[in-house]
Design a protein around this motif. Structure first.
Motif, PDB file in Angstrom:
ATOM      1  N   GLY A 257      86.724  87.607 -23.026  1.00  0.00           N
ATOM      2  CA  GLY A 257      85.714  86.928 -24.037  1.00  0.00           C
ATOM      3  C   GLY A 257      85.928  88.214 -24.917  1.00  0.00           C
ATOM      4  O   GLY A 257      84.910  88.395 -25.718  1.00  0.00           O
ATOM      5  N   GLY A 258      85.545  89.083 -24.220  1.00  0.00           N
ATOM      6  CA  GLY A 258      85.209  90.675 -25.095  1.00  0.00           C
ATOM      7  C   GLY A 258      86.186  91.234 -26.472  1.00  0.00           C
ATOM      8  O   GLY A 258      87.570  90.481 -26.769  1.00  0.00           O
ATOM      9  N   PHE A 259      86.227  92.124 -27.046  1.00  0.00           N
ATOM     10  CA  PHE A 259      87.227  92.935 -27.698  1.00  0.00           C
ATOM     11  C   PHE A 259      87.606  94.379 -27.550  1.00  0.00           C
ATOM     12  O   PHE A 259      86.427  94.483 -27.145  1.00  0.00           O
ATOM     13  N   LEU A 260      88.914  94.502 -27.415  1.00  0.00           N
ATOM     14  CA  LEU A 260      88.756  96.475 -28.071  1.00  0.00           C
ATOM     15  C   LEU A 260      89.563  95.965 -29.148  1.00  0.00           C
ATOM     16  O   LEU A 260      90.578  94.925 -29.312  1.00  0.00           O
ATOM     17  N   ARG A 261      89.689  97.507 -29.769  1.00  0.00           N
ATOM     18  CA  ARG A 261      91.071  97.845 -31.059  1.00  0.00           C
ATOM     19  C   ARG A 261      91.602  99.663 -30.311  1.00  0.00           C
ATOM     20  O   ARG A 261      91.095  99.962 -29.805  1.00  0.00           O
ATOM     21  N   LEU A 262      93.469  99.055 -29.945  1.00  0.00           N
ATOM     22  CA  LEU A 262      93.823  99.700 -29.943  1.00  0.00           C
ATOM     23  C   LEU A 262      94.611 100.451 -31.902  1.00  0.00           C
ATOM     24  O   LEU A 262      94.676 100.168 -32.298  1.00  0.00           O
ATOM     25  N   SER A 263      94.399 101.921 -31.193  1.00  0.00           N
ATOM     26  CA  SER A 263      95.503 102.179 -32.720  1.00  0.00           C
ATOM     27  C   SER A 263      96.559 103.349 -32.425  1.00  0.00           C
ATOM     28  O   SER A 263      96.397 103.853 -31.201  1.00  0.00           O
ATOM     29  N   CYS A 264      97.128 103.468 -33.185  1.00  0.00           N
ATOM     30  CA  CYS A 264      98.615 104.214 -32.997  1.00  0.00           C
ATOM     31  C   CYS A 264      99.033 105.208 -34.484  1.00  0.00           C
ATOM     32  O   CYS A 264      99.402 104.589 -35.033  1.00  0.00           O
ATOM     33  N   THR A 265      98.820 106.361 -33.911  1.00  0.00           N
ATOM     34  CA  THR A 265      99.118 106.982 -35.147  1.00  0.00           C
ATOM     35  C   THR A 265     100.072 107.864 -34.997  1.00  0.00           C
ATOM     36  O   THR A 265     100.523 108.735 -34.373  1.00  0.00           O
TER      37      THR A 265
ATOM     38  N   GLN B 167     106.372 111.505 -33.634  1.00  0.00           N
ATOM     39  CA  GLN B 167     105.592 111.174 -32.172  1.00  0.00           C
ATOM     40  C   GLN B 167     104.541 110.195 -32.913  1.00  0.00           C
ATOM     41  O   GLN B 167     103.459 109.987 -33.670  1.00  0.00           O
ATOM     42  N   LEU B 168     103.889 109.917 -31.832  1.00  0.00           N
ATOM     43  CA  LEU B 168     102.525 108.416 -31.875  1.00  0.00           C
ATOM     44  C   LEU B 168     102.080 108.426 -30.855  1.00  0.00           C
ATOM     45  O   LEU B 168     102.132 109.281 -29.849  1.00  0.00           O
ATOM     46  N   VAL B 169     100.541 108.512 -31.640  1.00  0.00           N
ATOM     47  CA  VAL B 169      99.848 109.139 -30.490  1.00  0.00           C
ATOM     48  C   VAL B 169      98.914 108.098 -30.383  1.00  0.00           C
ATOM     49  O   VAL B 169      98.198 107.732 -31.028  1.00  0.00           O
ATOM     50  N   GLN B 170      98.265 107.171 -29.489  1.00  0.00           N
ATOM     51  CA  GLN B 170      97.690 105.984 -28.609  1.00  0.00           C
ATOM     52  C   GLN B 170      96.014 106.818 -28.860  1.00  0.00           C
ATOM     53  O   GLN B 170      95.913 107.412 -27.705  1.00  0.00           O
ATOM     54  N   SER B 171      94.946 105.586 -28.799  1.00  0.00           N
ATOM     55  CA  SER B 171      93.756 105.782 -28.735  1.00  0.00           C
ATOM     56  C   SER B 171      93.520 104.551 -28.763  1.00  0.00           C
ATOM     57  O   SER B 171      94.129 103.134 -29.046  1.00  0.00           O
ATOM     58  N   GLY B 172      91.907 104.071 -27.771  1.00  0.00           N
ATOM     59  CA  GLY B 172      91.537 102.454 -27.641  1.00  0.00           C
ATOM     60  C   GLY B 172      91.595 102.450 -26.789  1.00  0.00           C
ATOM     61  O   GLY B 172      92.402 103.278 -25.801  1.00  0.00           O
ATOM     62  N   GLY B 173      91.849 101.602 -26.213  1.00  0.00           N
ATOM     63  CA  GLY B 173      91.728 100.742 -24.408  1.00  0.00           C
ATOM     64  C   GLY B 173      90.223 100.715 -24.053  1.00  0.00           C
ATOM     65  O   GLY B 173      89.425 101.762 -24.352  1.00  0.00           O
ATOM     66  N   GLY B 174      91.227 100.107 -23.026  1.00  0.00           N
ATOM     67  CA  GLY B 174      89.672 100.667 -21.508  1.00  0.00           C
ATOM     68  C   GLY B 174      88.989  99.552 -20.827  1.00  0.00           C
ATOM     69  O   GLY B 174      90.149  98.398 -20.777  1.00  0.00           O
TER      70      GLY B 174
END
Length: 130
Positions: A15-23, A3-10
């Motif tokens: 020019g901005g930045f984001l970090r996505l995570s996948c546990t 099972q993979l659970v994602q977080s982050g985004g928005g």
């Protein structure tokens, strides 16, 4: 089963930045490859990045090369995707995915092919506004 659970985004401006995570529910050290894909409205799912379990092999789509960085933390069972200098064309739902642990490590173009990956995260929206 993995099972993979994602977080982050928005929502972020150009020019901005984001970090996505996948546990992962299983140790990432038992999986051979993890990937990131995205799907924009009305478009097919496309490859973004992939990484092997040791983090020594990475692949990126030409459209994100130099702006996105995939990393893996086996102590946390997590794969991250750091996205900088975001553009409006990066707007999409992003998915993480993992190769079935019983399969060998991908080779060649298989790293960038969605059918290589067996288990998928729930997806997370990334919206880049101008």
């Amino acid at each position: 089963q993995v099972q993979l659970v994602q977080s982050g985004g928005g929502l972020v401006q150009t020019g901005g930045f984001l970090r996505l995570s996948c546990t992962s529910s299983r140790r990432t050290g038992t999986n051979y490859a993890m990937g990131w894909f995205r799907q924009a409205p009305g478009k097919e799912r496309e490859f973004v990045a992939s990484i092997n379990l040791s983090g020594t092999i990475t692949y990126y789509a030409d459209s994100v090369k130099g702006r996105f960085t995939a990393s893996i933390d086996n102590t946390k069972n997590t794969v991250d995707l750091l996205m900088v200098n975001l553009r409006t064309e990066d707007t999409a739902v992003y998915y993480c995915a993992v190769v079935d642990p019983g399969q060998p490590e991908p080779s060649g173009s298989a790293w960038k092919t969605s059918t290589t990956y067996t288990y998928w995260g729930q997806g997370t929206q990334v919206t880049v506004s101008s």
